[in-house]
Each structure stands twice: as structure tokens, then as C-alpha cells.
Design a protein around this motif. Sequence first.
Motif, mmCIF file in Angstrom:
data_model
loop_
_atom_site.group_PDB
_atom_site.id
_atom_site.type_symbol
_atom_site.label_atom_id
_atom_site.label_comp_id
_atom_site.label_asym_id
_atom_site.label_seq_id
_atom_site.Cartn_x
_atom_site.Cartn_y
_atom_site.Cartn_z
ATOM 1 N N MET A 123 0.750 -1.318 -0.015
ATOM 2 C CA MET A 123 -0.080 -0.120 -0.008
ATOM 3 C C MET A 123 0.727 1.433 0.021
ATOM 4 S SD MET A 123 -3.067 -0.434 2.331
ATOM 5 C CE MET A 123 -4.410 -1.949 2.076
ATOM 6 N N GLY A 124 0.354 2.369 -0.680
ATOM 7 C CA GLY A 124 0.941 3.675 -0.651
ATOM 8 C C GLY A 124 0.326 4.437 0.413
ATOM 9 N N CYS A 125 -0.874 5.173 0.141
ATOM 10 C CA CYS A 125 -1.478 6.042 0.796
ATOM 11 C C CYS A 125 -2.470 5.466 1.745
ATOM 12 C CB CYS A 125 -2.379 7.099 -0.246
ATOM 13 S SG CYS A 125 -3.685 6.374 -1.079
ATOM 14 N N GLY A 126 -3.011 4.274 1.387
ATOM 15 C CA GLY A 126 -3.893 3.728 2.345
ATOM 16 C C GLY A 126 -5.346 4.496 2.222
ATOM 17 N N LEU A 127 -5.616 5.269 1.492
ATOM 18 C CA LEU A 127 -6.751 6.137 1.487
ATOM 19 C C LEU A 127 -7.652 6.146 0.172
ATOM 20 C CD1 LEU A 127 -5.030 9.161 3.289
ATOM 21 C CD2 LEU A 127 -6.599 7.789 4.346
ATOM 22 N N GLY A 128 -7.041 5.452 -0.769
ATOM 23 C CA GLY A 128 -7.984 5.167 -1.879
ATOM 24 C C GLY A 128 -7.465 6.413 -3.061
ATOM 25 N N ILE A 129 -6.291 7.089 -3.019
ATOM 26 C CA ILE A 129 -5.969 8.146 -3.772
ATOM 27 C C ILE A 129 -4.842 7.846 -4.836
ATOM 28 C CG2 ILE A 129 -4.914 10.654 -3.704
ATOM 29 C CD1 ILE A 129 -5.788 10.521 -0.631
ATOM 30 N N CYS A 130 -3.888 6.779 -4.259
ATOM 31 C CA CYS A 130 -2.652 6.658 -5.354
ATOM 32 C C CYS A 130 -2.767 5.379 -5.983
ATOM 33 C CB CYS A 130 -1.482 6.350 -4.366
ATOM 34 S SG CYS A 130 -1.658 4.879 -3.517
ATOM 35 N N TYR A 131 -3.680 4.744 -6.077
ATOM 36 C CA TYR A 131 -4.068 3.416 -6.732
ATOM 37 C C TYR A 131 -2.819 2.457 -6.748
ATOM 38 C CZ TYR A 131 -8.282 5.626 -9.024
ATOM 39 O OH TYR A 131 -9.270 6.103 -9.342
ATOM 40 N N GLY A 132 -2.064 2.489 -5.634
ATOM 41 C CA GLY A 132 -0.856 1.615 -5.378
ATOM 42 C C GLY A 132 -1.391 0.173 -5.034
ATOM 43 N N CYS A 133 -2.538 -0.097 -4.422
ATOM 44 C CA CYS A 133 -2.999 -1.417 -4.125
ATOM 45 C C CYS A 133 -4.011 -2.083 -4.982
ATOM 46 C CB CYS A 133 -3.629 -1.058 -2.475
ATOM 47 S SG CYS A 133 -5.041 -0.138 -2.696
ATOM 48 N N LYS A 141 -9.651 -1.103 -5.137
ATOM 49 C CA LYS A 141 -8.625 -0.775 -4.358
ATOM 50 C C LYS A 141 -8.452 -1.552 -3.179
ATOM 51 C CE LYS A 141 -9.096 4.023 -6.128
ATOM 52 N NZ LYS A 141 -9.840 5.078 -5.837
ATOM 53 N N CYS A 169 -7.280 -0.926 -0.156
ATOM 54 C CA CYS A 169 -7.295 -0.062 0.898
ATOM 55 C C CYS A 169 -8.878 0.467 1.391
ATOM 56 C CB CYS A 169 -6.193 1.049 1.030
ATOM 57 S SG CYS A 169 -6.673 2.353 -0.312
#
Length: 262
Positions: free
Chosen positions: A229-239, A249, A251
Amino acid sequence: MKQLKVKTAFLKKIKSDVFLLGLDSSYLANSARSGQFLHVKADDKTTILRRPLSIHKIEKNLVYILFRVRGRGTRLLANAKKGDIFDVIGPLGNGFCIPRPTPHAQHILVAGGMGAAPLVFLAEELAKNKNSKLKNKNLVLLGAKSKKEVLAESEFKKSGFEIHVATDDGSRGCKGSVVDLLKKNLSAMRSLLNVNIYACGPKEMFYEIKKVLEKYPKVQAQVSFEQFMGCGLGICYGCVIGTKEGYKKVCKDGPVFDLKII
Ligand SMILES: Cc1cc2nc3c(=O)[nH]c(=O)nc-3n(C[C@H](O)[C@H](O)[C@H](O)COP(=O)(O)OP(=O)(O)OC[C@H]3O[C@@H](n4cnc5c(N)ncnc54)[C@H](O)[C@@H]3O)c2cc1C
Ligand code: FES
């Protein structure tokens, strides 16, 4: 969800590389649901990203995390001292969906290794939510490499769950995987109409469970994903993961998903 500074109230070594951390926060203790996670900043200097860690259990104002030391972030957490402050965002994500209690419901928790961490909180919630005329015993299936690595047995017992163990080396319980154990338990059941499975562990385990459930289409299953995970908040699309309903997502849409869409 809030960003908070929380105080370390408790830290205990459970196994050689597994620790139980208790954080003091009445807000988190009162708002968290099973399957949700905290995004923890391990320190301000050497780790940039926060580390996602499931809520393991709650006692009064204390929120517990059960974690294995994997790298720098978890090593920093394992070296915390009572009174140390952590910057935490949470509770985050969509947790487990707890079905309406009925007398014939049966819950089976399937934990692969550290996957036991969030299932303890779920077991507590299911125990509180159970129908007073419940006919079947709820089960937890714990998978571990060896008997030394079996986690959280006493907590599951406290919630009234019957414990079954599978170890890779056969040093405790059935020799083999926790999915073999699930297969064995399902085939021994008379009715599978009200069976709910909740699983946490490595991704490969979910695909194995999915294969087993092809034979039992009425059985419901929810799985909790671990993903970088990156942001954990639904913003970065990392997950993001691909599902039958498109990209999700972990997260924000998860970490818990219905196994049918995976
Ligand atoms: C929603 C969620 C809940 C989680 N809950 C728990 C929990 O309750 N207890 C627990 O012990 N762990 C949990 N994890 C995994 C935990 O986040 C990672 O172990 C942790 O971030 C590792 O940080 P680190 O700095 O110690 O390791 P790093 O230095 O970041 O990495 C060390 C090693 O671990 C691997 N790794 C790191 N993060 C992950 C990950 N997310 N998935 C798979 N491999 C990874 C890396 O590839 C590397 O090999 C959870 C993960 C998610 C997404
Ligand atoms: S971690 Fe950033 S969108 Fe999920």
C-alpha cells in the motif's frame, strides 16, 4: 477515520518474530470494526510510507495489533517502548460483513499464518452477535509452518470457537495445508446451507479455497487481502487488484472482499 497520535500502552513478544502491540485510543477502540486496519507511521526519519496493520482485538481503550517483523517498519514497531507515540490513520477499509444471526448459522474462520491477526477481532464480534439458539459450533482452522508458529489459540477459545490446526511439517494437528483441513471439515458437514467462511492469509490460499468451494456453491466466503500500500486512503492506486467486477482498491474497497468476485 482520523489521523491520531496514539500512545504505546503495551508491547509483548509472542513468538521469536511476532509481537503484540497495544495502542491507547478510545476513538479507535470505539469506532473500529473487524477486518479494518490502521495505517501506522513507524517513525519520522527512516520510513516514508506508513505500514498497514489489521486490528487484532480491542480491550477497553486499547487497540491491539499482532504483527510479524518483516522489515524496517515492523522492526521499529517491535522496538517501541511503553509511552512511545505513533502517528496512526484509522480505522481504514471495509471490514468483514457479519450476517444476521440465525440458529443454524455456522462460521468457519480460516487463518494462514499471520492471517490469524484480524480473525481474533472477528471471532469476538461473531461471539457477541450469535443467536442464543445456535445449533452448530463455530470453528477456526489455524494453518502454520510448525506447532511453534500456531497463533492466537487462547483468544479464539475465549470466543467459544473450536480450534483445528494444520501444520506443514505435521508437528501439530493435520499434516498439510489449512485448505486441506477446510476441505475435510466441509465434507464432514451435514448441511452447508448456512455456512460462512472468513479467511485471511496469503493470496494463493484464497485461490485454493475458491477451488474447494466450486463443489459447495451455497457456502459464502469473505477474504481479507494483504497488498502493498501507498496512501491507504484510495488516492494513489498503489493497491489495486483485478476482480470480476473490475479493478478494486484493497485499501478502500477492501481489504475484505466476497470471494466470488476474486
Ligand atoms: C490490510 C493489511 C493488513 C495487514 N495486517 C497485518 C497484520 O495484522 N500483521 C502483520 O504482521 N502484517 C500485516 N500486514 C502486512 C504488513 O503491512 C507488512 O508486513 C508490513 O507493511 C511490512 O513492513 P516492513 O517495513 O516491516 O517491511 P518492508 O521493509 O516494507 O518489507 C519487508 C518484506 O516484506 C514484504 N512485504 C511488505 N509489505 C507487504 C505486504 N503488504 N504484503 C506482502 N508482503 C509484504 C516485502 O516484499 C519485503 O520482502 C497487513 C497488510 C495489509 C495490506
Ligand atoms: S494504497 Fe493508495 S489507493 Fe490504496
